[in-house]
Design a protein around this motif. Structure first.
Motif, short mmCIF file in Angstrom:
data_model
loop_
_atom_site.label_atom_id
_atom_site.label_comp_id
_atom_site.label_asym_id
_atom_site.label_seq_id
_atom_site.Cartn_x
_atom_site.Cartn_y
_atom_site.Cartn_z
N GLY A 1 -2.48 5.33 -0.52
CA GLY A 1 -3.53 4.32 -0.42
C GLY A 1 -3.71 3.42 -1.62
O GLY A 1 -4.65 2.63 -1.65
N SER B 1 -4.21 -2.38 4.71
CA SER B 1 -4.65 -1.04 5.06
C SER B 1 -3.60 -0.40 5.97
O SER B 1 -2.73 -1.10 6.49
N ARG B 2 -3.70 0.90 6.11
CA ARG B 2 -2.76 1.60 6.97
C ARG B 2 -3.46 2.70 7.73
O ARG B 2 -4.43 3.29 7.24
N THR C 1 -3.13 0.21 -3.66
CA THR C 1 -2.80 -1.13 -3.20
C THR C 1 -2.46 -2.06 -4.36
O THR C 1 -2.86 -1.85 -5.51
N ILE D 1 0.85 -1.18 0.00
CA ILE D 1 0.00 0.00 0.00
C ILE D 1 0.89 1.24 0.00
O ILE D 1 1.82 1.35 0.81
#
Length: 122
Positions: free
Chosen positions: A55, A70-71, A57, A51
């Motif tokens: 954002g 996700s982060r 991916t 990612i």
């Protein structure tokens, strides 16, 4: 310098779910692309997901549709949610940080965690 610490691994039955986390510290976490790789016994380390700081991916075909990366930049943490787990997902999962041109290449990443074991029983 960035320090990465993975957590959340464990033993799960096939078909189950698990979420692994990677907490970063040091330089600005949000600047980096974050990725998950895995390494099974006797095999090379392979790409799982990445990612970017914006954002975007990317997923390996083997996990696409089953895993979500996700982060949370406020928490300096990246996650890998794994669903419908299979025995072949058994591996040590490593978190990596860097500024890669090619997301799937291990040498493109500058920082690595120590890994967390994920074992999927049949």
């Amino acid at each position: 310098q960035v320090q990465l610490v993975e957590s959340g691994g464990g033993l799960v039955q096939a078909g189950g779910s698990l979420r692994v986390s990677c907490a970063g510290s040091g330089r600005i976490f949000s600047d980096y692309t974050m990725a998950w790789f895995r390494q099974a016994p006797g095999k090379e380390r392979e790409f799982v997901a990445a990612i970017t700081r914006n954002g975007i991916t990317d997923y390996a075909d083997s996990v696409k549709g089953r895993c979500t990366i996700s982060r949370d930049n406020n928490k300096n943490t990246v996650y890998l949610q794994m669903n419908s787990l299979k025995p072949e997902d058994t591996a040590i999962y490593y978190c990596a940080a860097g500024a890669p041109i090619y997301f799937r290449v291990t040498t493109q990443y500058d920082y690595w965690g120590q890994g967390t074991q994920v074992t999927v029983s049949s």
